[in-house]
Design a protein around this motif. Structure first.
Motif, PDB file in Angstrom:
ATOM      1  N   THR A  47      -0.686  -0.173   1.970  1.00 15.07           N
ATOM      2  CA  THR A  47      -0.120  -1.392   1.399  1.00 15.07           C
ATOM      3  C   THR A  47       0.685  -1.019   0.153  1.00 15.07           C
ATOM      4  O   THR A  47       0.535   0.077  -0.402  1.00 15.07           O
ATOM      5  N   TYR A  48       1.511  -1.938  -0.278  1.00 13.82           N
ATOM      6  CA  TYR A  48       2.292  -1.722  -1.493  1.00 13.82           C
ATOM      7  C   TYR A  48       1.372  -1.420  -2.675  1.00 13.82           C
ATOM      8  O   TYR A  48       1.621  -0.496  -3.452  1.00 13.82           O
ATOM      9  N   GLU A  49       0.316  -2.186  -2.794  1.00 12.30           N
ATOM     10  CA  GLU A  49      -0.623  -1.990  -3.902  1.00 12.30           C
ATOM     11  C   GLU A  49      -1.234  -0.590  -3.866  1.00 12.30           C
ATOM     12  O   GLU A  49      -1.393   0.050  -4.901  1.00 12.30           O
ATOM     13  N   GLU A  50      -1.564  -0.106  -2.674  1.00 12.37           N
ATOM     14  CA  GLU A  50      -2.134   1.239  -2.546  1.00 12.37           C
ATOM     15  C   GLU A  50      -1.108   2.314  -2.887  1.00 12.37           C
ATOM     16  O   GLU A  50      -1.418   3.275  -3.597  1.00 12.37           O
ATOM     17  N   VAL A  51       0.116   2.147  -2.414  1.00 13.15           N
ATOM     18  CA  VAL A  51       1.163   3.117  -2.699  1.00 13.15           C
ATOM     19  C   VAL A  51       1.445   3.176  -4.204  1.00 13.15           C
ATOM     20  O   VAL A  51       1.647   4.245  -4.772  1.00 13.15           O
ATOM     21  N   CYS A  52       1.421   2.020  -4.858  1.00 12.51           N
ATOM     22  CA  CYS A  52       1.688   1.958  -6.302  1.00 12.51           C
ATOM     23  C   CYS A  52       0.674   2.718  -7.143  1.00 12.51           C
ATOM     24  O   CYS A  52       0.971   3.095  -8.274  1.00 12.51           O
ATOM     25  N   THR A  53      -0.513   2.961  -6.615  1.00 10.31           N
ATOM     26  CA  THR A  53      -1.503   3.739  -7.368  1.00 10.31           C
ATOM     27  C   THR A  53      -1.116   5.208  -7.437  1.00 10.31           C
ATOM     28  O   THR A  53      -1.631   5.940  -8.288  1.00 10.31           O
ATOM     29  N   GLY A  54      -0.256   5.647  -6.526  1.00  8.22           N
ATOM     30  CA  GLY A  54       0.106   7.053  -6.461  1.00  8.22           C
ATOM     31  C   GLY A  54      -0.922   7.898  -5.730  1.00  8.22           C
ATOM     32  O   GLY A  54      -0.756   9.105  -5.590  1.00  8.22           O
ATOM     33  N   GLU A  55      -1.976   7.276  -5.243  1.00  3.85           N
ATOM     34  CA  GLU A  55      -3.070   8.034  -4.621  1.00  3.85           C
ATOM     35  C   GLU A  55      -2.918   8.228  -3.119  1.00  3.85           C
ATOM     36  O   GLU A  55      -3.646   9.011  -2.525  1.00  3.85           O
ATOM     37  N   THR A  56      -1.979   7.531  -2.484  1.00  2.00           N
ATOM     38  CA  THR A  56      -1.809   7.683  -1.032  1.00  2.00           C
ATOM     39  C   THR A  56      -0.862   8.818  -0.678  1.00  2.00           C
ATOM     40  O   THR A  56      -0.822   9.266   0.461  1.00  2.00           O
ATOM     41  N   GLY A  57      -0.083   9.278  -1.650  1.00  2.56           N
ATOM     42  CA  GLY A  57       0.892  10.335  -1.409  1.00  2.56           C
ATOM     43  C   GLY A  57       2.211   9.850  -0.830  1.00  2.56           C
ATOM     44  O   GLY A  57       3.135  10.635  -0.633  1.00  2.56           O
ATOM     45  N   HIS A  58       2.326   8.555  -0.553  1.00  2.90           N
ATOM     46  CA  HIS A  58       3.547   8.018   0.036  1.00  2.90           C
ATOM     47  C   HIS A  58       4.635   7.838  -1.011  1.00  2.90           C
ATOM     48  O   HIS A  58       4.359   7.625  -2.194  1.00  2.90           O
ATOM     49  N   ALA A  59       5.869   7.872  -0.535  1.00  2.00           N
ATOM     50  CA  ALA A  59       7.031   7.511  -1.338  1.00  2.00           C
ATOM     51  C   ALA A  59       7.558   6.181  -0.824  1.00  2.00           C
ATOM     52  O   ALA A  59       7.406   5.860   0.359  1.00  2.00           O
ATOM     53  N   GLU A  60       8.154   5.399  -1.715  1.00  2.00           N
ATOM     54  CA  GLU A  60       8.909   4.228  -1.285  1.00  2.00           C
ATOM     55  C   GLU A  60      10.187   4.770  -0.660  1.00  2.00           C
ATOM     56  O   GLU A  60      10.911   5.550  -1.279  1.00  2.00           O
ATOM     57  N   VAL A  61      10.449   4.376   0.586  1.00  2.00           N
ATOM     58  CA  VAL A  61      11.589   4.900   1.326  1.00  2.00           C
ATOM     59  C   VAL A  61      12.324   3.770   2.039  1.00  2.00           C
ATOM     60  O   VAL A  61      11.830   2.639   2.116  1.00  2.00           O
ATOM     61  N   VAL A  62      13.477   4.110   2.564  1.00  2.00           N
ATOM     62  CA  VAL A  62      14.174   3.226   3.489  1.00  2.00           C
ATOM     63  C   VAL A  62      14.430   4.006   4.769  1.00  2.00           C
ATOM     64  O   VAL A  62      14.647   5.221   4.748  1.00  2.00           O
ATOM     65  N   GLN A  63      14.353   3.296   5.880  1.00  2.00           N
ATOM     66  CA  GLN A  63      14.743   3.876   7.159  1.00  2.00           C
ATOM     67  C   GLN A  63      15.990   3.130   7.616  1.00  2.00           C
ATOM     68  O   GLN A  63      15.979   1.901   7.761  1.00  2.00           O
ATOM     69  N   ILE A  64      17.052   3.888   7.795  1.00  2.00           N
ATOM     70  CA  ILE A  64      18.358   3.318   8.093  1.00  2.00           C
ATOM     71  C   ILE A  64      18.721   3.594   9.545  1.00  2.00           C
ATOM     72  O   ILE A  64      18.668   4.737   9.994  1.00  2.00           O
ATOM     73  N   ALA A  65      19.079   2.543  10.263  1.00  7.31           N
ATOM     74  CA  ALA A  65      19.652   2.666  11.602  1.00  7.31           C
ATOM     75  C   ALA A  65      21.166   2.553  11.426  1.00  7.31           C
ATOM     76  O   ALA A  65      21.650   1.578  10.845  1.00  7.31           O
ATOM     77  N   TYR A  66      21.891   3.547  11.915  1.00  4.53           N
ATOM     78  CA  TYR A  66      23.336   3.548  11.714  1.00  4.53           C
ATOM     79  C   TYR A  66      24.075   3.993  12.967  1.00  4.53           C
ATOM     80  O   TYR A  66      23.520   4.682  13.829  1.00  4.53           O
ATOM     81  N   ARG A 125      10.312  10.048 -10.535  1.00  2.55           N
ATOM     82  CA  ARG A 125      10.716   8.865 -11.283  1.00  2.55           C
ATOM     83  C   ARG A 125      12.178   8.558 -11.015  1.00  2.55           C
ATOM     84  O   ARG A 125      12.936   9.419 -10.579  1.00  2.55           O
ATOM     85  N   GLN A 126      12.543   7.324 -11.316  1.00  3.44           N
ATOM     86  CA  GLN A 126      13.937   6.899 -11.395  1.00  3.44           C
ATOM     87  C   GLN A 126      13.963   5.894 -12.526  1.00  3.44           C
ATOM     88  O   GLN A 126      13.362   4.820 -12.420  1.00  3.44           O
ATOM     89  N   GLY A 127      14.603   6.270 -13.616  1.00  9.16           N
ATOM     90  CA  GLY A 127      14.638   5.398 -14.788  1.00  9.16           C
ATOM     91  C   GLY A 127      13.242   5.107 -15.279  1.00  9.16           C
ATOM     92  O   GLY A 127      12.453   6.017 -15.515  1.00  9.16           O
ATOM     93  N   ASN A 128      12.912   3.818 -15.405  1.00  5.29           N
ATOM     94  CA  ASN A 128      11.592   3.430 -15.890  1.00  5.29           C
ATOM     95  C   ASN A 128      10.539   3.350 -14.787  1.00  5.29           C
ATOM     96  O   ASN A 128       9.382   3.049 -15.067  1.00  5.29           O
ATOM     97  N   ASP A 129      10.939   3.575 -13.536  1.00  2.57           N
ATOM     98  CA  ASP A 129       9.980   3.593 -12.427  1.00  2.57           C
ATOM     99  C   ASP A 129       9.399   4.998 -12.349  1.00  2.57           C
ATOM    100  O   ASP A 129      10.106   5.953 -12.000  1.00  2.57           O
ATOM    101  N   ILE A 130       8.118   5.113 -12.687  1.00  2.64           N
ATOM    102  CA  ILE A 130       7.491   6.428 -12.790  1.00  2.64           C
ATOM    103  C   ILE A 130       6.322   6.531 -11.816  1.00  2.64           C
ATOM    104  O   ILE A 130       5.506   5.620 -11.704  1.00  2.64           O
ATOM    105  N   GLY A 131       6.254   7.661 -11.130  1.00  2.00           N
ATOM    106  CA  GLY A 131       5.171   7.926 -10.189  1.00  2.00           C
ATOM    107  C   GLY A 131       5.694   8.665  -8.973  1.00  2.00           C
ATOM    108  O   GLY A 131       6.888   8.624  -8.670  1.00  2.00           O
ATOM    109  N   THR A 132       4.802   9.325  -8.257  1.00  3.27           N
ATOM    110  CA  THR A 132       5.213  10.089  -7.077  1.00  3.27           C
ATOM    111  C   THR A 132       5.830   9.201  -6.004  1.00  3.27           C
ATOM    112  O   THR A 132       6.605   9.679  -5.182  1.00  3.27           O
ATOM    113  N   GLN A 133       5.505   7.909  -6.019  1.00  2.00           N
ATOM    114  CA  GLN A 133       6.075   7.001  -5.021  1.00  2.00           C
ATOM    115  C   GLN A 133       7.574   6.792  -5.227  1.00  2.00           C
ATOM    116  O   GLN A 133       8.254   6.271  -4.343  1.00  2.00           O
ATOM    117  N   TYR A 134       8.114   7.214  -6.367  1.00  2.00           N
ATOM    118  CA  TYR A 134       9.541   7.070  -6.655  1.00  2.00           C
ATOM    119  C   TYR A 134      10.292   8.396  -6.547  1.00  2.00           C
ATOM    120  O   TYR A 134      11.420   8.512  -7.000  1.00  2.00           O
TER     121      TYR A 134
END
Length: 184
Positions: A45-64, A89-98
């Protein structure tokens, strides 16, 4: 008429709201789905990813449609939209998910990603060492429905006004001048 020749690319470059909103404006991009990849938990879930403990990154999947926009053009946009020299990180967004990450599906796509990274590094756009990961795509999990098209639904939300909106303006100026946007 449905195009059966779509290709897919998955990557992360900070907050998926920013990345999704810009890629959706490009000619040849059929869909952009915000989600999570690269972690160890199934269906996070978003909440789980935001903890940084799942190892996931916020990503996009693009169909082109590769007959309209190329993988290399998508990579140019990817490296334009975020700073690939910022670790977790990206700017003020800090964590492995970024983190900056390109996921590939096979060895040919891995080579294309490596070539795109080298091209961007040699361009001089970003100073410093690139930290973009290039890694196999184990599984992509779409984010919750409320994240899909988030900026379009919430343009006055404070984060959207302060971060996403200005990024879109910069993006439209640059890629509009190149004739790569829908409606151009």
């Amino acid at each position: 008429m449905e195009n059966k020749n779509l290709e897919y690319v998955t990557f992360g470059g900070g907050c998926f709201w920013c990345v999704e909103s810009c890629f959706n404006l490009l000619k040849g991009v059929e869909s952009v789905i915000s989600g999570y990849a690269g972690g160890h938990k199934e269906n996070p879930t978003y909440e789980e990813v935001c903890t940084g403990e799942t190892g996931h990154a916020e990503v996009v999947q693009i169909a082109y449609n590769p007959e309209v926009i190329s993988y290399d053009q998508l990579m140019d946009v990817f490296f334009f939209l975020h700073d690939p020299t910022q670790l977790n990180r990206q700017g003020n967004d800090i964590g492995t998910q970024y983190r900056s990450v390109i996921f590939y599906k096979d060895e040919a796509e891995k080579k294309r990603a490596e070539d795109a990274l080298k091209k961007s590094e040699s361009s001089g756009k970003w100073t410093g060492k690139y930290v973009t990961e290039i890694t196999p795509l184990p599984e992509f999990y779409p984010a919750e429905q409320y994240h899909q098209g988030y900026y379009n639904v919430n343009p006055t939300q404070p984060y959207c006004s302060a971060v996403v909106g200005p990024k879109i303006v910069k993006f439209k100026k640059h890629y509009g001048e190149m004739g790569m946007l829908n409606g151009e």
